[in-house]
Design an enzyme around this catalytic site. Structure first.
Site, PDB file in Angstrom:
ATOM      1  N   GLU A 175      36.803  34.446  46.112  1.00 45.64           N
ATOM      2  CA  GLU A 175      37.078  33.778  44.842  1.00 45.64           C
ATOM      3  C   GLU A 175      38.522  34.053  44.428  1.00 45.64           C
ATOM      4  OE1 GLU A 175      33.152  33.131  42.483  1.00 45.64           O
ATOM      5  OE2 GLU A 175      33.915  35.108  41.997  1.00 45.64           O
ATOM      6  N   SER A 217      36.218  27.222  40.377  1.00 46.75           N
ATOM      7  CA  SER A 217      36.265  25.820  39.932  1.00 46.75           C
ATOM      8  C   SER A 217      35.618  24.847  40.926  1.00 46.75           C
ATOM      9  CB  SER A 217      37.707  25.401  39.615  1.00 46.75           C
ATOM     10  OG  SER A 217      38.202  26.176  38.536  1.00 46.75           O
ATOM     11  N   GLY A 231      30.539  29.101  38.912  1.00 43.88           N
ATOM     12  CA  GLY A 231      30.514  29.593  37.533  1.00 43.88           C
ATOM     13  C   GLY A 231      30.143  28.468  36.584  1.00 43.88           C
ATOM     14  N   GLY A 232      31.146  27.876  35.933  1.00 43.65           N
ATOM     15  CA  GLY A 232      30.931  26.873  34.888  1.00 43.65           C
ATOM     16  C   GLY A 232      29.955  25.769  35.272  1.00 43.65           C
ATOM     17  N   GLU A 247      36.318  39.550  37.510  1.00 47.50           N
ATOM     18  CA  GLU A 247      36.260  39.826  36.069  1.00 47.50           C
ATOM     19  C   GLU A 247      35.840  41.266  35.812  1.00 47.50           C
ATOM     20  OE1 GLU A 247      33.823  36.463  35.061  1.00 47.50           O
ATOM     21  OE2 GLU A 247      35.499  35.131  35.560  1.00 47.50           O
ATOM     22  N   ASN A 290      26.623  31.817  38.958  1.00 44.90           N
ATOM     23  CA  ASN A 290      26.944  32.980  38.126  1.00 44.90           C
ATOM     24  C   ASN A 290      27.150  32.485  36.690  1.00 44.90           C
ATOM     25  OD1 ASN A 290      27.987  35.227  36.886  1.00 44.90           O
ATOM     26  ND2 ASN A 290      29.884  35.299  38.088  1.00 44.90           N
ATOM     27  N   TRP A 291      26.163  32.755  35.850  1.00 45.97           N
ATOM     28  CA  TRP A 291      26.221  32.237  34.475  1.00 45.97           C
ATOM     29  C   TRP A 291      27.207  33.005  33.600  1.00 45.97           C
ATOM     30  CZ3 TRP A 291      20.434  31.297  32.673  1.00 45.97           C
ATOM     31  CH2 TRP A 291      19.833  30.386  33.541  1.00 45.97           C
ATOM     32  N   LYS A 292      27.628  34.182  34.064  1.00 52.73           N
ATOM     33  CA  LYS A 292      28.503  35.052  33.255  1.00 52.73           C
ATOM     34  C   LYS A 292      27.858  35.301  31.891  1.00 52.73           C
ATOM     35  CE  LYS A 292      32.260  33.425  36.059  1.00 52.73           C
ATOM     36  NZ  LYS A 292      33.675  33.117  36.227  1.00 52.73           N
ATOM     37  N   HIS A 314      33.116  41.354  41.439  1.00 51.27           N
ATOM     38  CA  HIS A 314      33.657  40.135  40.829  1.00 51.27           C
ATOM     39  C   HIS A 314      34.993  40.471  40.164  1.00 51.27           C
ATOM     40  CE1 HIS A 314      34.193  36.581  38.401  1.00 51.27           C
ATOM     41  NE2 HIS A 314      33.284  35.991  39.160  1.00 51.27           N
ATOM     42  N   GLY A 340      37.611  29.492  36.716  1.00 51.61           N
ATOM     43  CA  GLY A 340      37.575  28.986  35.344  1.00 51.61           C
ATOM     44  C   GLY A 340      38.834  28.245  34.932  1.00 51.61           C
TER      45      GLY A 340
HETATM   46  P1  13P Z   1      34.138  28.949  37.918  1.00 50.70           P
HETATM   47  O1  13P Z   1      33.280  28.140  38.847  1.00 50.70           O
HETATM   48  O2  13P Z   1      33.804  28.740  36.471  1.00 50.70           O
HETATM   49  O3  13P Z   1      35.587  28.794  38.233  1.00 50.70           O
HETATM   50  O4  13P Z   1      33.775  30.495  38.199  1.00 50.70           O
HETATM   51  C1  13P Z   1      33.723  30.958  39.497  1.00 50.70           C
HETATM   52  C2  13P Z   1      33.170  32.325  39.479  1.00 50.70           C
HETATM   53  O5  13P Z   1      33.793  33.249  38.988  1.00 50.70           O
HETATM   54  C3  13P Z   1      31.831  32.531  40.042  1.00 50.70           C
HETATM   55  O6  13P Z   1      31.540  33.884  40.182  1.00 50.70           O
END
Ligand code: 13P
Length: 248
Positions: A165, A211, A232-233, A95, A9-11, A93, A171
């Site tokens: 998650e 993470s 994510g990251g 967020e 997930n590149w956000k 998600h 993050g």
């Molecule tokens: P991180 O891996 O950056 O913690 O993000 C996880 C995430 O929200 C994937 O959807």
């Protein structure tokens, strides 16, 4: 057996040039056949990415409308996504729940819209830190699933994908421990089993996100009830993402 999945997930990261560079590094066809790899770039870049994707992985969207078409300014439809090569969407998600006010009712409508359109989705759930600290994470996550997902029939949910998650791990560089991840995943599987039976529960993929990176992926993804990761990251770095995929 649930399908193994590693999804990125590149956000809201990377411009077009950076996105295409990253894709170039993922266009390797070297992924293990038994791992389904899905990349969720910004929707704006789906078409140019799809044009150069060599089929090593699938493309998905981080968000989409629960409506079919029409006067919904700023939204994109499943039909539009499919027309540029997208095959799967993220739903729920944390967020989007937190910053876009997405309610359980809206998420349920998105789930239903996917089912009607035969469009794959990953349903996200997870508790905030305050809930974890109060020891209420199991009931919190169960309620999220009951509110927006568990109305589906066994046929509809079979082959579906859930991502756990924990909000406090997203993050933050703080991952759930192997014991915490396995405990939640095992419970999610047992709720599926209670409601839908063993055949369905054993076939729903339950991914961990929060993470997860190249160093801790092997340990987390080897838990018996963890069928993959939503990254994510670390999915923004080609070597790290490839390493996570190859940690199976
Ligand atoms: P991180 O891996 O950056 O913690 O993000 C996880 C995430 O929200 C994937 O959807």
């Amino acid at each position: 057996m649930a399908q193994k999945i590693v999804a990125g997930n590149w956000k809201m990261n990377l411009d077009l040039e950076q996105s295409l560079q990253l894709i170039e590094g993922l266009n390797t066809k070297e992924f293990k056949n038994d791992v389904r790899v899905i990349v969720f770039p910004p929707s704006l870049f789906l078409q140019p990415i799809s044009a150069v994707c060599d089929g090593s992985f699938e493309l998905g969207v981080q968000n989409f409308s629960e409506n079919e078409k029409g006067a919904f300014t700023g939204e994109i439809s499943i039909n539009q996504i499919e027309s540029v090569g997208g095959t799967v969407g993220l739903i729920g998600h944390s967020e989007r729940r937190a910053y876009n006010g997405e309610s359980n009712e809206l998420l349920k409508a998105k789930v239903n819209h996917c089912i009607e359109n035969n469009f794959d989705f990953i349903f996200c759930c997870g508790e905030p830190l305050s809930v974890r600290e109060a020891g209420n994470e199991l009931s919190f996550v169960k309620k999220q699933l009951e509110a927006s997902l568990f109305h589906l029939t066994a046929d509809q949910i079979a082959g579906g994908v859930i991502a756990y998650e924990p909000v406090w791990a997203i993050g933050t560089g703080k991952t759930a421990s192997v014991a915490q991840a396995e405990d939640m995943h095992m419970n999610i599987r047992s709720w599926l089993n209670e409601k839908y039976g063993a055949q369905v529960s054993n076939n729903v993929s339950i991914l961990y996100g929060g993470s997860c990176n190249a160093s801790n992926a092997k340990e987390l993804l080897s838990c018996p009830n963890v069928d993959g990761g939503l990254i994510g990251g670390a999915s923004l770095k080609v070597d790290d993402f490839n390493a996570i995929i190859h940690s199976y």
